[in-house]
Design an enzyme around this catalytic site. Structure first.
Site, mmCIF file in Angstrom:
data_model
loop_
_atom_site.group_PDB
_atom_site.id
_atom_site.type_symbol
_atom_site.label_atom_id
_atom_site.label_comp_id
_atom_site.label_asym_id
_atom_site.label_seq_id
_atom_site.Cartn_x
_atom_site.Cartn_y
_atom_site.Cartn_z
ATOM 1 N N LYS A 122 -43.030 19.819 2.500
ATOM 2 C CA LYS A 122 -42.546 20.966 1.723
ATOM 3 C C LYS A 122 -43.593 22.066 1.836
ATOM 4 C CE LYS A 122 -39.143 22.090 -1.183
ATOM 5 N NZ LYS A 122 -37.750 21.651 -1.259
ATOM 6 N N ASP A 162 -35.420 26.953 0.199
ATOM 7 C CA ASP A 162 -35.486 26.399 -1.164
ATOM 8 C C ASP A 162 -35.433 27.629 -2.062
ATOM 9 O OD1 ASP A 162 -36.103 23.765 -2.750
ATOM 10 O OD2 ASP A 162 -37.473 25.202 -3.631
HETATM 11 P P1 NDP Z 1 -32.146 29.880 -5.299
HETATM 12 O O1 NDP Z 1 -33.375 30.685 -5.137
HETATM 13 O O2 NDP Z 1 -30.957 30.180 -4.462
HETATM 14 O O3 NDP Z 1 -31.661 29.889 -6.828
HETATM 15 C C1 NDP Z 1 -32.511 29.468 -7.851
HETATM 16 C C2 NDP Z 1 -31.816 29.724 -9.177
HETATM 17 O O4 NDP Z 1 -32.583 29.138 -10.221
HETATM 18 C C3 NDP Z 1 -31.723 31.197 -9.517
HETATM 19 O O5 NDP Z 1 -30.609 31.418 -10.319
HETATM 20 C C4 NDP Z 1 -33.026 31.441 -10.290
HETATM 21 O O6 NDP Z 1 -32.973 32.552 -11.157
HETATM 22 C C5 NDP Z 1 -33.133 30.156 -11.076
HETATM 23 N N1 NDP Z 1 -34.550 29.839 -11.320
HETATM 24 C C6 NDP Z 1 -35.520 29.646 -10.411
HETATM 25 N N2 NDP Z 1 -36.692 29.410 -10.995
HETATM 26 C C7 NDP Z 1 -36.452 29.454 -12.311
HETATM 27 C C8 NDP Z 1 -37.268 29.269 -13.445
HETATM 28 N N3 NDP Z 1 -38.579 29.015 -13.337
HETATM 29 N N4 NDP Z 1 -36.670 29.375 -14.660
HETATM 30 C C9 NDP Z 1 -35.350 29.641 -14.768
HETATM 31 N N5 NDP Z 1 -34.531 29.820 -13.718
HETATM 32 C C10 NDP Z 1 -35.077 29.730 -12.520
HETATM 33 O O7 NDP Z 1 -32.623 28.366 -5.095
HETATM 34 P P2 NDP Z 1 -31.740 27.071 -4.768
HETATM 35 O O8 NDP Z 1 -30.395 27.186 -5.404
HETATM 36 O O9 NDP Z 1 -31.842 26.810 -3.328
HETATM 37 O O10 NDP Z 1 -32.589 25.941 -5.498
HETATM 38 C C11 NDP Z 1 -32.341 25.520 -6.844
HETATM 39 C C12 NDP Z 1 -32.931 24.139 -7.066
HETATM 40 O O11 NDP Z 1 -32.313 23.222 -6.152
HETATM 41 C C13 NDP Z 1 -34.439 24.014 -6.819
HETATM 42 O O12 NDP Z 1 -34.980 23.050 -7.692
HETATM 43 C C14 NDP Z 1 -34.505 23.464 -5.403
HETATM 44 O O13 NDP Z 1 -35.723 22.791 -5.145
HETATM 45 C C15 NDP Z 1 -33.317 22.525 -5.412
HETATM 46 N N6 NDP Z 1 -32.801 22.152 -4.107
HETATM 47 C C16 NDP Z 1 -32.381 23.112 -3.226
HETATM 48 C C17 NDP Z 1 -31.866 22.731 -2.005
HETATM 49 C C18 NDP Z 1 -31.287 23.714 -1.050
HETATM 50 O O14 NDP Z 1 -30.699 23.267 -0.056
HETATM 51 N N7 NDP Z 1 -31.385 25.007 -1.272
HETATM 52 C C19 NDP Z 1 -31.852 21.311 -1.588
HETATM 53 C C20 NDP Z 1 -32.254 20.377 -2.623
HETATM 54 C C21 NDP Z 1 -32.721 20.813 -3.823
HETATM 55 P P3 NDP Z 1 -33.473 34.001 -10.652
HETATM 56 O O15 NDP Z 1 -32.362 34.547 -9.818
HETATM 57 O O16 NDP Z 1 -33.712 34.768 -11.897
HETATM 58 O O17 NDP Z 1 -34.732 33.767 -9.881
#
Ligand code: NDP
Length: 449
Positions: A122, A162
């Protein structure tokens, strides 16, 4: 085993998330070590918790106004026993070495469960893409890759997206890698379709989380039809989780971002989801705009004074945390259980604190931990790598059907592994045990390296 945890804590005292992830695995694999004494002699726990390599580097880049800014870049190459390192890049101001190590550690088990040949890694940076222009993001990505390129490669280490790293960032990163190496290879996954990406990759994590939920429900003879669902986040994972829930007849009533959440009693339907996708992916706006378009919904801004998240305090049957780590604490878990939630399928990585997980397991609800439930994303990344090596592109139906089979197989593996160690119905124990045994056996086969 406690000594190992203490040693890890003493060595890197500030890496809380990493300690949390390690402790959770160590607790659940204890019976495996008891049954296999050679594992202790071979110090497999000490070996599996220490990254094979950590790279940390300076990322200087220029703002549009000429100001130079410096961020820190990371790549943790955790374990390559079963394949090249594989795992996403996270760009978020909270990123530090402890967070990247926890994510890399989780990734090792997750990748092992997918049945594909991928090790775990990662990376990322404390760079915040929010509020930056496209040109600033491009310059940052180019600077980041100008160091990272020497550590990665299609048979060495294959990063992906991510939090904060989506199609735009992967494009800029890939462009710079190609220029520096003078080769067009599948060194990153999550690429756009017309230059080596796979169909279904953007959807894969969210779809997979819902396929996993459907499998868990099927063990009780149920489906998602008519079930009210809480989803957090509004990024890649939340969006496609919502899309698949709608397709399977469920009703999603919440979405969030880091500023607040919306509650829509009528349910986020296809049209509303399209609006959210346009808002978040194209306009890069805030979810608070949702109520301008759909005024019957309620928007609640984050209240830092609260010690629980009101998003998790609504009547529902299912919950799909899809934002970030530790977003469900013990109070949230108690609220969820008293509001009728009996299925949690984790899209985010480690979204539930240890206290929340304990409550889910004690209550014997259907609890799918992230390393199993959200493995669909990396699984389709593995399929993207396979297509790139063959220089072929599989049709949508083929990738989706492979994804579905992989999620069914991960579900079955968790049940079987938990069952063979007396932890029937405990998906967390099953995922940790199955992932651990496969990686550790591969490490032992390969000698002390
Ligand atoms: P994105 O950047 O597309 O979306 C993240 C979302 O979560 C946004 O709505 C963001 O809000 C919110 N967010 C992020 N950090 C925080 C925080 N500290 N507090 C509150 N809200 C937060 O990321 P992904 O959808 O890709 O990832 C989401 C989760 O899924 C993560 O944990 C990631 O590790 C996990 N994941 C992702 C994969 C992938 O294929 N993308 C695969 C497996 C797991 P804002 O817009 O305000 O930043």
């Amino acid at each position: 085993m406690e000594q190992i945890v203490e040693m890890i804590q003493a060595r890197d005292p500030e890496q809380y998330e990493f300690h949390q992830a390690v402790e959770e695995v160590i607790e659940t694999v204890k019976p495996v070590l008891d049954r296999n004494p050679e594992y202790r002699q071979q110090a497999v726990l000490e070996r599996i918790t220490e990254p094979e390599r950590v790279v940390m580097f300076r990322v200087p880049w220029m703002r549009d106004n000429g100001q130079v800014q410096v961020n820190r870049g990371f790549r943790v190459e955790m374990n390559s026993a079963i394949g090249p390192y594989k795992g996403g890049l996270r760009f978020h101001p909270s990123v530090n070495l402890g967070i990247i190590k926890f994510l890399a550690f989780e990734q090792v088990f997750k990748n092992s469960l997918t049945t594909l040949a991928m090790g775990g890694g990662k990376g990322g940076s404390d760079f915040d893409p929010k509020g930056k222009s496209d040109n600033e993001v491009m310059r940052f990505c180019q600077s980041f890759m100008s160091e990272l390129y020497r550590h990665i490669g299609p048979n060495t280490d294959v990063p992906a997206g991510d939090i904060g790293v989506g199609a735009r960032e992967i494009g800029y990163l890939f462009g710079m890698y190609k220029k520096l190496k003078n080769e067009f290879t599948g060194v990153l996954t999550g690429k756009s379709l017309n230059w080596g990406g796979s169909l279904i990759r953007p959807e894969a994590t969210g779809y997979g989380v819902v396929y996993f939920a459907a499998e868990m429900l099927a063990t009780r003879g149920e489906t998602l039809e008519g079930k009210t669902c809480l989803v957090s986040g509004s990024g890649n994972v939340a969006q496609y989780t919502t899309e698949k829930i709608i397709e399977l007849g469920g009703r999603v009533v919440t979405l969030s971002d880091s500023s607040g959440y919306i509650y829509d009693e009528q349910g986020v339907d296809r049209e509303r989801l399209e609006y959210v996708m346009e808002l978040k992916n194209i306009r890069r706006g805030r979810l608070s705009d949702y109520i301008d378009k759909y005024p019957q919904a309620v928007y609640t801004p984050v209240d830092p004074a609260l010690d629980y998240n009101p998003l998790w305090n609504h009547d529902a049957a299912c919950a799909f945390p899809s934002a970030t780590q530790n977003e469900i604490n013990d109070k949230d878990a108690a609220n969820m259980l008293s509001n009728g939630v009996y299925l949690v399928s984790e899209g985010a990585n480690m979204p539930s604190t240890p206290e929340a997980v304990d409550q889910f397991i004690d209550a014997k609800i259907l609890y799918g931990p992230g390393k199993a439930a959200n493995a669909g994303g990396v699984a389709v990344s593995g399929l993207e790598m396979a297509q790139n090596s063959m220089r072929l592109a599989w049709p949508r139906e083929e990738v989706d059907s492979r994804l579905k089979h992989i999620m069914e197989s991960i579900h079955r593996t968790c049940i079987d592994a938990a069952g063979s160690y007396g932890a029937e119905g405990n998906y967390l124990a099953g995922a940790n045990i199955a992932g651990f045994v496969k990686v550790v056996n591969a490490m032992l086969d390969q000698g002390l390296v």
